[in-house]
Design an enzyme around this catalytic site. Sequence first.
Site, PDB file in Angstrom:
ATOM      1  N   GLU A  73       3.391 -24.588  26.140  1.00 19.66           N
ATOM      2  CA  GLU A  73       3.979 -23.905  24.980  1.00 19.66           C
ATOM      3  C   GLU A  73       4.729 -22.645  25.378  1.00 19.66           C
ATOM      4  OE1 GLU A  73       1.451 -26.888  23.319  1.00 19.66           O
ATOM      5  OE2 GLU A  73       1.054 -25.413  24.900  1.00 19.66           O
ATOM      6  N   HIS A 142      -9.019 -25.738  16.543  1.00 18.38           N
ATOM      7  CA  HIS A 142      -7.837 -26.406  15.994  1.00 18.38           C
ATOM      8  C   HIS A 142      -7.718 -26.211  14.484  1.00 18.38           C
ATOM      9  CE1 HIS A 142      -8.555 -28.387  19.827  1.00 18.38           C
ATOM     10  NE2 HIS A 142      -7.313 -28.804  19.817  1.00 18.38           N
TER      11      HIS A 142
END
Length: 343
Positions: A73, A142
């Site tokens: 990322e 998450h």
Amino acid sequence: LQQRRGLRLSAPAAIQVTVRDALNQALDEELERDERVFLLGEEVAQYDGAYKISRGLWKKYGDKRVIDTPISEMGFAGIAVGAAMAGLRPVCEFMTFNFSMQAIDQVINSAAKTCYMSAGSIAVPIVFRGPNGASAGVAAQHSQCFAAWYGHCPGLKVVSPWSAEDAKGLLKASIRDDNPVVMLENELLYGVPFEMSEQAQSKEFVIPIGKAKIERQGTHVTLVSHSRPVGHCLEAAAVLAKEGVECEVINMRTIRPMDIETVEASVVKTNHLVTVEGGWPQFGVGAEICARIMEGSAFNYLDAPAVRVTGADVPMPYAKILEDNCIPQVKDIVFAVKKALNI
């Protein structure tokens, strides 16, 4: 002519569209409209996207416009920010916004601050998008909502859609905006169909960033929310209506800049405020809304303290029953409204 003859004209044709298809449509239309737009992220190309948001786009636009990236990322967010500074208009997909924490330096220090630090000489027209907040059964690492995280930072615009029209109109507006925009979607909404008006089916349909929408008119209490909890608010409003309580439901749509004027006007009318969000309570979106109302003239119209409904102040448990109790449910909203109204 038909109207003059007294014939009844059919209503504009609305269709059912899922949030997934609305996002796909928006990306397709903007890739076609502007050759500077491109999409990059993990599995967005050959695999059609982890959630199939980019289905068919790689086959249509090719490797230069829809780009698969390594699982890094920080790397691909940095590439996207540099491309935006060089004049392109990247759409950077995070498979989940929890993974954007790997790239938060690129989002905040590189994208959000560059226009200000360059005295306006360098624009960074980029969209960071992907699913945000709790999904189902994915546990603590998450399940975070980043609305308050990114909404805290000047230099960014932050949008949070609920319906298919929200998703399409806000994504198109975000891609066309000359500022960095964080678009917080919700995985559990991707497959949900919503009615899409004829107007929203147009290629030029955009929703202005920074403008909330009143989803339901009411007179007794103002319910303010964003993303998936908007649907819970509407369900709670339907339950409460059977008991004679009329809720006004506001879909914020944008977290930054925040349309506090719409909330103030509603509070002046209803005299009560309840905020609902999936994120944690401390320094949350609801806390900001309550503070802004308290600091403004609408405070004088409140007949009771504002009430916040939020996610539980714990890392998300994995067990289903515990997860359900950590996420605001319809019953929690009904309870909060009755508390605010003292009934």
